[in-house]
Write an enzyme that holds these catalytic residues in place. Structure first.
Site, PDB file in Angstrom:
ATOM      1  N   ASP A  10       0.813  -1.252  -0.193  1.00 27.63           N
ATOM      2  CA  ASP A  10       0.080  -0.381  -0.023  1.00 27.63           C
ATOM      3  C   ASP A  10       0.384   1.233  -0.087  1.00 27.63           C
ATOM      4  O   ASP A  10       1.911   1.213   0.207  1.00 27.63           O
ATOM      5  CB  ASP A  10      -1.041   0.114   1.258  1.00 27.63           C
ATOM      6  CG  ASP A  10      -1.805   1.119   1.374  1.00 27.63           C
ATOM      7  OD1 ASP A  10      -2.462   1.623   0.293  1.00 27.63           O
ATOM      8  OD2 ASP A  10      -1.601   1.583   1.890  1.00 27.63           O
ATOM      9  N   SER A  11       0.784   2.669  -0.185  1.00 23.48           N
ATOM     10  CA  SER A  11       0.883   3.480  -0.146  1.00 23.48           C
ATOM     11  C   SER A  11       0.996   3.779   1.291  1.00 23.48           C
ATOM     12  O   SER A  11       2.612   4.366   1.819  1.00 23.48           O
ATOM     13  CB  SER A  11       0.342   4.722  -0.410  1.00 23.48           C
ATOM     14  OG  SER A  11      -0.917   4.999  -0.010  1.00 23.48           O
ATOM     15  N   CYS A  73      -4.539  -1.463  -1.931  1.00 22.65           N
ATOM     16  CA  CYS A  73      -4.479  -0.182  -2.174  1.00 22.65           C
ATOM     17  C   CYS A  73      -5.360   0.277  -3.102  1.00 22.65           C
ATOM     18  O   CYS A  73      -5.242  -0.593  -4.457  1.00 22.65           O
ATOM     19  CB  CYS A  73      -2.877   0.264  -2.564  1.00 22.65           C
ATOM     20  SG  CYS A  73      -3.079   2.741  -2.927  1.00 22.65           S
ATOM     21  N   CYS A 184     -11.558   2.771   0.384  1.00 24.42           N
ATOM     22  CA  CYS A 184      -9.521   3.182   0.870  1.00 24.42           C
ATOM     23  C   CYS A 184      -9.870   2.373   2.000  1.00 24.42           C
ATOM     24  O   CYS A 184      -9.891   2.512   2.996  1.00 24.42           O
ATOM     25  CB  CYS A 184      -9.297   4.476   0.642  1.00 24.42           C
ATOM     26  SG  CYS A 184      -7.693   4.786   1.673  1.00 24.42           S
ATOM     27  N   HIS A 186      -7.179   2.433   4.183  1.00 21.44           N
ATOM     28  CA  HIS A 186      -7.154   3.213   5.489  1.00 21.44           C
ATOM     29  C   HIS A 186      -8.267   3.520   6.333  1.00 21.44           C
ATOM     30  O   HIS A 186      -8.410   3.633   7.463  1.00 21.44           O
ATOM     31  CB  HIS A 186      -6.466   4.972   5.205  1.00 21.44           C
ATOM     32  CG  HIS A 186      -4.744   5.012   4.056  1.00 21.44           C
ATOM     33  ND1 HIS A 186      -4.547   4.199   3.627  1.00 21.44           N
ATOM     34  CD2 HIS A 186      -3.775   5.179   6.209  1.00 21.44           C
ATOM     35  CE1 HIS A 186      -3.242   4.727   3.173  1.00 21.44           C
ATOM     36  NE2 HIS A 186      -2.771   4.941   4.758  1.00 21.44           N
TER      37      HIS A 186
HETATM   38  N1  DGL Z   1      -4.921   2.580   1.528  1.00 16.19           N
HETATM   39  C1  DGL Z   1      -5.106   3.595  -0.538  1.00 16.19           C
HETATM   40  C2  DGL Z   1      -6.307   3.257  -0.883  1.00 16.19           C
HETATM   41  O1  DGL Z   1      -6.738   1.946  -0.803  1.00 16.19           O
HETATM   42  C3  DGL Z   1      -4.187   5.112  -0.516  1.00 16.19           C
HETATM   43  C4  DGL Z   1      -4.080   6.075   0.255  1.00 16.19           C
HETATM   44  C5  DGL Z   1      -3.342   7.546  -0.423  1.00 16.19           C
HETATM   45  O2  DGL Z   1      -2.313   6.696  -0.798  1.00 16.19           O
HETATM   46  O3  DGL Z   1      -4.291   8.020  -0.939  1.00 16.19           O
HETATM   47  O4  DGL Z   1      -6.888   3.756  -2.054  1.00 16.19           O
END
Ligand code: DGL
Length: 280
Positions: A10-11, A73, A184, A186
């Site tokens: 992931d990021s 991600c 997302c 997160h």
């Molecule tokens: N967690 C990531 C996602 O599922 C990306 C978050 C990001 O870096 O903007 O999209």
């Protein structure tokens, strides 16, 4: 038979919600997690960059011997997986189809909300995938650019989180959705605040559970001959990464490796062990 680990990336720390689901679905399975903290957020980066990062990281993980990669991600899953997902010798599993299937199953009314990064919303990937499975569905997608930086600061509750969520969830609740997809990785960290605002009647769907099943099917191993110990690599600061993971998940990391893929090249597998975080 050679037993191989699973690569997850992931990021930043968001993909750990997927790593956690994989670990629950396959206890004993080794995982190597790459958090691209130095280059996050991905949510507003140009698509070509997202694709370049994804290719670099997948090649790095393959260099470390993984037998499958979970693209934990949604942004990379929406933008890179459809284009480069089949370029590798190992299965690459993305988030979108799994999240769309879970939402299509969970919704009674067919009114489905998706919260995601700006890039994921712009791609329209969730709307297409959900309508592909449930053609009459009405999908409302909402970009939530403030949320990833909050989670990456370890801020998962409090007034600022509630203010941001109230702005982002309002259009979905006004559209009377009965299901909201975490588009997302997160966002599951914000579940308590999202649940409080959305109310008990709205189903909150985390694609991670189906992703874990898909990865299990793809790798075809049960992990019973492995150690079950995850290892962590970040492009950012290893100590900060370890501290944040401890705050968000309570996991105490023995060590976090630092690997900057731009500096060492996409095929290099060796990093420098910089992280010696708190061993408490
Ligand atoms: N967690 C990531 C996602 O599922 C990306 C978050 C990001 O870096 O903007 O999209």
């Amino acid at each position: 038979m050679q037993y191989r680990s699973i690569g997850v990336f992931d990021s930043g720390v968001g993909g750990l919600t997927v790593a956690r689901a994989i670990m629950e679905a396959m206890p004993g399975q080794d995982i190597i997690y790459y958090g691209d903290t130095a280059r996050m957020p991905y949510g507003d980066k140009p698509p070509e960059e997202i694709m370049r990062y994804a290719r670099q990281i997948i090649e790095f993980l393959i260099g470390r011997g993984v037998g499958a990669v979970a693209v934990a991600c949604n942004t990379s899953s929406a933008i890179a997986v459809p284009v480069i997902g089949r370029d590798f010798d190992v299965p690459v599993v993305g988030m979108i189809e799994c999240g769309a299937a879970a939402a299509a199953e969970a919704s009674r009314s067919g009114r489905i909300g998706v919260i995601a990064t700006a890039n994921t919303v712009r791609s329209g990937a969730y709307s297409r995938a959900i309508r592909g499975m449930r053609p009459t569905a009405r999908v409302v997608e909402q970009a939530c650019p403030m949320l990833v930086p909050m989670v990456e600061r370890g801020e998962v509750s409090g007034p600022d989180v509630r203010n941001a969520l109230s702005e982002y969830l309002q259009p979905l609740l006004e559209a009377n959705v009965d299901t909201i997809v975490y588009g997302c990785t997160h966002y599951p960290f914000l579940e308590a605040e999202i649940r409080a605002m959305a109310g008990a009647s709205v189903a909150l769907v985390d694609p991670a559970i189906k992703v874990a099943s898909a990865v299990k099917a793809a790798i075809g191993e049960d992990g019973s001959r492995q150690t079950g110990l995850p290892s962590f690599v970040t492009s950012g600061d290893p100590s900060a990464f370890a501290e944040l993971v401890s705050t968000l998940l309570g996991w105490k990391m023995q060590e976090v490796e630092h690997v900057n893929l731009d500096a060492i090249g996409a095929h290099a597998g060796e990093g420098d062990m910089l992280g010696r975080p708190d061993r408490a």
